[in-house]
Design a protein around this motif. Sequence first.
Motif, PDB file in Angstrom:
ATOM      1  N   ALA A 182       2.015  -0.833   7.299  1.00  0.00           N
ATOM      2  CA  ALA A 182       1.141   0.250   6.774  1.00  0.00           C
ATOM      3  C   ALA A 182       0.348   0.951   7.870  1.00  0.00           C
ATOM      4  O   ALA A 182      -0.281   2.096   7.724  1.00  0.00           O
ATOM      5  CB  ALA A 182       0.166  -0.545   5.748  1.00  0.00           C
ATOM      6  N   SER A 183      -0.005   0.389   8.975  1.00  0.00           N
ATOM      7  CA  SER A 183      -0.739   0.801  10.059  1.00  0.00           C
ATOM      8  C   SER A 183      -0.071   1.775  10.845  1.00  0.00           C
ATOM      9  O   SER A 183      -0.537   2.641  11.840  1.00  0.00           O
ATOM     10  CB  SER A 183      -1.432  -0.158  10.855  1.00  0.00           C
ATOM     11  N   PRO A 203       0.860  -1.225   0.045  1.00  0.00           N
ATOM     12  CA  PRO A 203      -0.117  -0.134   0.015  1.00  0.00           C
ATOM     13  C   PRO A 203       0.695   1.170   0.198  1.00  0.00           C
ATOM     14  O   PRO A 203       2.068   1.218   0.323  1.00  0.00           O
ATOM     15  CB  PRO A 203      -0.799   0.033   1.327  1.00  0.00           C
ATOM     16  N   ALA A 251       0.710  -5.320   6.565  1.00  0.00           N
ATOM     17  CA  ALA A 251      -0.396  -4.545   7.208  1.00  0.00           C
ATOM     18  C   ALA A 251       0.075  -3.849   8.406  1.00  0.00           C
ATOM     19  O   ALA A 251      -0.446  -2.474   8.784  1.00  0.00           O
ATOM     20  CB  ALA A 251      -1.535  -5.628   7.551  1.00  0.00           C
ATOM     21  N   PRO A 255       1.432 -10.689   4.101  1.00  0.00           N
ATOM     22  CA  PRO A 255       0.488  -9.602   4.337  1.00  0.00           C
ATOM     23  C   PRO A 255       0.262  -9.154   5.694  1.00  0.00           C
ATOM     24  O   PRO A 255       0.121  -7.955   5.558  1.00  0.00           O
ATOM     25  CB  PRO A 255      -0.724 -10.796   3.846  1.00  0.00           C
ATOM     26  N   ASP A 256       0.420 -10.084   6.758  1.00  0.00           N
ATOM     27  CA  ASP A 256       0.356  -9.207   7.998  1.00  0.00           C
ATOM     28  C   ASP A 256       1.462  -8.436   8.585  1.00  0.00           C
ATOM     29  O   ASP A 256       1.419  -7.289   9.164  1.00  0.00           O
ATOM     30  CB  ASP A 256       0.102 -10.331   9.065  1.00  0.00           C
TER      31      ASP A 256
END
Length: 384
Positions: free
Chosen positions: A344-345, A178, A341, A337-338
């Motif tokens: 990105a968070s 992202p 994430a 993926p995690d």
Amino acid sequence: MSVRSTSTEPRLSIGGGETETAASGSAEGAGPIPSTMRAAVLHAPEDLRVEEVPVPRPGPGEVLLRVRACGLCGTDHKIIAGRYPGVWPPEFPFIIGHEWAGEVAALGPGVTTLRVGDRVAAENHSGCGQCGMCRTGYYNLCERADRRDPSYKLYGHTAPGALAEYAVRPAILLMPLPEQVSNVEGALVNPGALALHGLRRTGFHPGCSVAVFGPGVIGLLTVLFARAAGAAQIITVGRGERLSLARELGSTDVVEYDAGDPAQGVRDATGGRGVDYVYECSGNPAAVAQAIGSARRGGKVALLGLTGNKGVELNTDRLTLDQIDVLGVRSSPNMYPDTIALMASGAVRAERLATHRYPLERIGEAVEALRSRSMGAVRVIVEP
Ligand SMILES: [Zn+2]
Ligand SMILES: [Zn+2]
């Protein structure tokens, strides 16, 4: 920031003459693809040269990527030094590099999950997909891995890596980034995913206490992920400036490795009890026993570092009587993926570990910075 092409996707025709593309106009990363590229090619141990080589071409299910950032790690250092003869790499010349992010430049036949311009981080283990381990999700442990079976690849180790302007990978190994995750941070997804895998292997729970041995990149990322995942106490064991950095990243306590028995240091910091989980990230054979000595009764010890086949002396009575689990942690199956994430968070901010950046042409300096840890190099990133 990801830039998508708005017109025809460039597709390379396989086995069809010149490396043409349907250049889709202005979008960065979707411009014409040249027939040759600059790459750091290892010709023999300690003989790494930047030279012009053909741009690889994506076969069915594969993707051509423009490499944007590629980290150099301890394994790269050992591969360059020739520590895994005949294995990593299986032959010369060879392009190394396995911790990286890039942009989709062209799609091979049959790829429908990505678009030109997408930014991605790439995994390295491409399992056969058919053995028992692959079928249960452990493609990092593919049973065909040791037989030089063409159905298994470990990119950057047994198949071409990414210290080059372009690289080809199966689409299944590519995880979209992202826009909050930069290319440099994308190059830290690989070691970050290993750190996360370590936490998962131990059954990490919020509120726990952990010790991290070895504040290199994997150890520091373990600190970052443990903090993000809710560790109440994080004790980093190491030396000097790295301990200050560990503190900045969220370590609650530090133990100077050379100031007496480090296991006792960890015990002292936990009121004598020892920690719930220990992550051994140093690869130092002596640290393995010290890591075990730092665990509480019923605790778990994850080994993320490699000792280089050196012998380790263990008191196995301690393991038995205190029921301590020792767990091997290899690579990061299904962890990207995690990991992405969490980055990105904003829960994990890894970019500050990328202390040194070099263009590809200065690969020699990059390797030197990696080796000497000069000027406080934590992670060295090459931007081809
Ligand atoms: Zn690595
Ligand atoms: Zn397999």
